[in-house]
Each structure stands twice: as structure tokens, then as C-alpha cells.
Write a protein that holds these residues in place. Sequence first.
Motif, PDB file in Angstrom:
ATOM      1  N   UNK A 111      -7.478 -10.983   2.419  1.00 42.83           N
ATOM      2  CA  UNK A 111      -6.882  -9.928   1.823  1.00 42.83           C
ATOM      3  C   UNK A 111      -6.904  -8.750   2.739  1.00 42.83           C
ATOM      4  N   UNK A 112      -8.070  -8.563   3.356  1.00 43.95           N
ATOM      5  CA  UNK A 112      -8.403  -7.498   4.229  1.00 43.95           C
ATOM      6  C   UNK A 112      -7.398  -7.664   5.307  1.00 43.95           C
ATOM      7  N   UNK A 113      -7.603  -8.894   6.004  1.00 39.66           N
ATOM      8  CA  UNK A 113      -6.663  -9.315   7.272  1.00 39.66           C
ATOM      9  C   UNK A 113      -5.189  -9.010   6.852  1.00 39.66           C
ATOM     10  N   UNK A 114      -4.851  -9.421   5.694  1.00 43.85           N
ATOM     11  CA  UNK A 114      -3.631  -9.558   5.275  1.00 43.85           C
ATOM     12  C   UNK A 114      -2.831  -8.189   5.063  1.00 43.85           C
ATOM     13  N   UNK A 115      -3.615  -7.279   4.693  1.00 44.15           N
ATOM     14  CA  UNK A 115      -3.338  -5.790   4.173  1.00 44.15           C
ATOM     15  C   UNK A 115      -3.276  -5.042   5.357  1.00 44.15           C
ATOM     16  N   UNK A 116      -4.176  -5.112   6.392  1.00 37.93           N
ATOM     17  CA  UNK A 116      -4.352  -4.562   7.481  1.00 37.93           C
ATOM     18  C   UNK A 116      -3.596  -4.872   8.803  1.00 37.93           C
ATOM     19  N   UNK A 117      -3.439  -6.212   8.967  1.00 32.00           N
ATOM     20  CA  UNK A 117      -2.755  -6.709  10.129  1.00 32.00           C
ATOM     21  C   UNK A 117      -1.342  -7.201   9.818  1.00 32.00           C
ATOM     22  N   UNK A 118      -1.119  -7.540   8.517  1.00 31.39           N
ATOM     23  CA  UNK A 118       0.029  -8.268   8.327  1.00 31.39           C
ATOM     24  C   UNK A 118      -0.057  -9.873   8.497  1.00 31.39           C
ATOM     25  N   UNK A 119       0.978 -10.444   8.662  1.00 31.85           N
ATOM     26  CA  UNK A 119       1.149 -11.921   8.876  1.00 31.85           C
ATOM     27  C   UNK A 119       1.273 -12.598   7.382  1.00 31.85           C
ATOM     28  N   UNK A 120       1.170 -13.814   7.499  1.00 29.82           N
ATOM     29  CA  UNK A 120       1.131 -14.795   6.371  1.00 29.82           C
ATOM     30  C   UNK A 120      -0.103 -14.868   5.526  1.00 29.82           C
ATOM     31  N   UNK A 121      -0.375 -14.698   4.300  1.00 29.05           N
ATOM     32  CA  UNK A 121      -1.411 -14.854   3.536  1.00 29.05           C
ATOM     33  C   UNK A 121      -1.931 -16.106   3.804  1.00 29.05           C
ATOM     34  N   UNK A 122      -1.182 -17.269   3.595  1.00 27.35           N
ATOM     35  CA  UNK A 122      -1.741 -18.434   3.732  1.00 27.35           C
ATOM     36  C   UNK A 122      -2.481 -18.883   5.231  1.00 27.35           C
ATOM     37  N   UNK A 123      -1.985 -18.335   6.094  1.00 32.16           N
ATOM     38  CA  UNK A 123      -2.454 -18.259   7.447  1.00 32.16           C
ATOM     39  C   UNK A 123      -3.893 -17.722   7.468  1.00 32.16           C
ATOM     40  N   UNK A 124      -4.031 -16.483   7.154  1.00 30.11           N
ATOM     41  CA  UNK A 124      -5.238 -15.579   7.010  1.00 30.11           C
ATOM     42  C   UNK A 124      -6.194 -16.416   6.052  1.00 30.11           C
ATOM     43  N   UNK A 125      -6.057 -17.202   5.072  1.00 28.11           N
ATOM     44  CA  UNK A 125      -6.841 -17.802   4.253  1.00 28.11           C
ATOM     45  C   UNK A 125      -7.482 -18.885   5.127  1.00 28.11           C
ATOM     46  N   UNK A 126      -6.621 -19.743   5.720  1.00 26.65           N
ATOM     47  CA  UNK A 126      -7.093 -20.896   6.501  1.00 26.65           C
ATOM     48  C   UNK A 126      -8.056 -20.423   7.496  1.00 26.65           C
ATOM     49  N   UNK A 127      -7.757 -19.126   8.386  1.00 26.45           N
ATOM     50  CA  UNK A 127      -8.496 -18.605   9.465  1.00 26.45           C
ATOM     51  C   UNK A 127      -9.655 -17.940   8.860  1.00 26.45           C
ATOM     52  N   UNK A 128      -9.593 -17.517   7.736  1.00 29.48           N
ATOM     53  CA  UNK A 128     -10.741 -16.790   7.050  1.00 29.48           C
ATOM     54  C   UNK A 128     -11.875 -17.972   6.511  1.00 29.48           C
ATOM     55  N   UNK A 129     -11.085 -19.020   5.856  1.00 32.60           N
ATOM     56  CA  UNK A 129     -12.081 -20.003   5.541  1.00 32.60           C
ATOM     57  C   UNK A 129     -12.747 -20.677   6.495  1.00 32.60           C
ATOM     58  N   UNK A 130     -12.036 -20.892   7.777  1.00 28.49           N
ATOM     59  CA  UNK A 130     -12.844 -21.525   8.798  1.00 28.49           C
ATOM     60  C   UNK A 130     -13.849 -20.657   9.340  1.00 28.49           C
ATOM     61  N   UNK A 131     -13.472 -19.254   9.483  1.00 30.18           N
ATOM     62  CA  UNK A 131     -14.698 -18.544  10.157  1.00 30.18           C
ATOM     63  C   UNK A 131     -15.823 -18.276   9.030  1.00 30.18           C
ATOM     64  N   UNK A 132     -15.643 -18.339   8.016  1.00 29.31           N
ATOM     65  CA  UNK A 132     -16.726 -18.144   6.881  1.00 29.31           C
ATOM     66  C   UNK A 132     -17.625 -19.336   6.849  1.00 29.31           C
ATOM     67  N   UNK A 133     -16.921 -20.565   6.729  1.00 28.76           N
ATOM     68  CA  UNK A 133     -17.523 -21.799   6.867  1.00 28.76           C
ATOM     69  C   UNK A 133     -18.477 -21.903   8.200  1.00 28.76           C
ATOM     70  N   UNK A 134     -17.886 -21.448   9.206  1.00 34.20           N
ATOM     71  CA  UNK A 134     -18.611 -21.489  10.467  1.00 34.20           C
ATOM     72  C   UNK A 134     -19.900 -20.485  10.571  1.00 34.20           C
ATOM     73  N   UNK A 135     -19.685 -19.499   9.903  1.00 34.94           N
ATOM     74  CA  UNK A 135     -20.791 -18.350   9.844  1.00 34.94           C
ATOM     75  C   UNK A 135     -21.791 -18.749   8.841  1.00 34.94           C
ATOM     76  N   UNK A 136     -21.566 -19.434   7.707  1.00 36.76           N
ATOM     77  CA  UNK A 136     -22.681 -19.666   6.498  1.00 36.76           C
ATOM     78  C   UNK A 136     -23.530 -20.811   7.184  1.00 36.76           C
TER      79      UNK A 136
END
Length: 240
Positions: A111-136
Motif C-alpha cells: 500500500x505504501x508503494x502503491x500510494x507513493x509510486x503508483x502502478x498496479x496494486x497487484x504487482x506491488x503485492x507480489x513484489x512486496x511479498x517476495x521482498x518480505x519473504x526474502x528478508x524474514x
Amino acid sequence: LIYFALTLGQLLLTWLLGMPLFDSLYHAMTTVSTGGFSPHDESIAFYRNRPDLFPNFMLIELVVVLFMLAGGENFYVLYRLGRGQLRALWDGLEMRLLWLVLGGSTLIVALSAYLTLGGGLGDWLLRSLFEIASLISTTGYETTATGEFPRLARELFLMLMILGGCAGSTAGGIKLVRVGLLGKFLSHEIRRLRLPAHAVQVPVVDGRAVPDSTFRSAVFVVLLWLVYIAFGGWLVSLMT
């Protein structure tokens, strides 16, 4: 056997989805181990950036997410899953914390990326899920450069990287179970303030009483991490 089965499973799935065999083998060997090495400078983004060659890049990313999380889970949970006990995914404090952190952080970052940078919410959800899983899981793969996320997301990433995955996994970090134990200890001490002096109350985690020595051990590790981070930050500041 669990480790071998996970490695083989990822190798086959990514290969069937179009990843070259060498890449599949390379990534399979460094995903479950949460090592995060890739034969490409772009990491897993290599496939996203070439959709004409890898039309299934989103499925490849989801497969890698699945196996990063498997590497970051307690291997006893994976053993129970192999025995058909699906409740192992949620019947423990640590697993409930894992899903809470994973889901909540993914929504916040997306939501932060979508509201700040625009683009598709679904795409940001996938990108964010990948990043969070990688970090955790402390794997370190990327599909989107960390610097491309908003500041709120980057600050959250730092906390997640320190937090880490589950005990009994290949992930690093403080470990979720220690954070859960500290939360239980804090709530237990708050309740004790409201009880009579003669009352006896024992903190319980997953149906079992937890001794004071376990809480002391968790506090020690967390404090050691904080000292390490402070000392490391001080050293870095001297170099800049």
C-alpha cells in the motif's frame, strides 16, 4: 531428507516453469539454505526483466517465495506437514507470528508503494511479498531493488532483517519465537501487577509452562543483537 526433498522440489518446479536447468539447480541449492546466491547480478529480477524469454516469471517468483519461507520455518513444522498434520502451520505461537508478520508487512509495504509510486496494486503485492519473504528468511534475493521502495518500507525492511525467521530453520536473525516469548513475558508481568501478592500464575506458550530460564535466554540474545547492531553502526559511522 526434508532438506533434500525441498531442494529437489524447487529445482523441478522452476525448471518446468521455464528457468534454465543450471539456474534452477543453482537457486534450489541457495534458497532452502537461505543463502540467496544467484548466477545473475539482477538476482531473481533477471527473469522478471525478460518476460519475452520467461513468461512465467510471476509463477517462478511465487515458487521461490514458497521455498524461502520453507527454509525460514522450523524444520519440525515441515516434518509434521510431511506426516499430514496441516495444523502445524498455525497451532504454534511462532507460526502464527510468522503469518502475522508476513501478511501485515506485505500489506503495509504494498500500500505504501502503491500510494507513493503508483502502478498496479497487484504487482506491488507480489513484489512486496517476495521482498518480505526474502528478508524474514534472511535469504537476500530481490525482484525489486530495495532503494526503489518508499522510506517507510525500507525502515520496515531493516527491522524484518534483524527479526529473522523461525528457530530450527536455516534463517538468521533474532528469531520470531524469542520475540513471541518476550511478548508473553511482558503480558505476564503486567498481569502480575494486578494480582494479589500470594497469587501463583505461570506463563504458558503452546500449552506448556515456560520457565524463567527460557525468558532470560531470550532476553540475553535480543540484548546481544542490540549491542551488536549499535557497535556495528558505530564502526560504519567511523568509516563515512
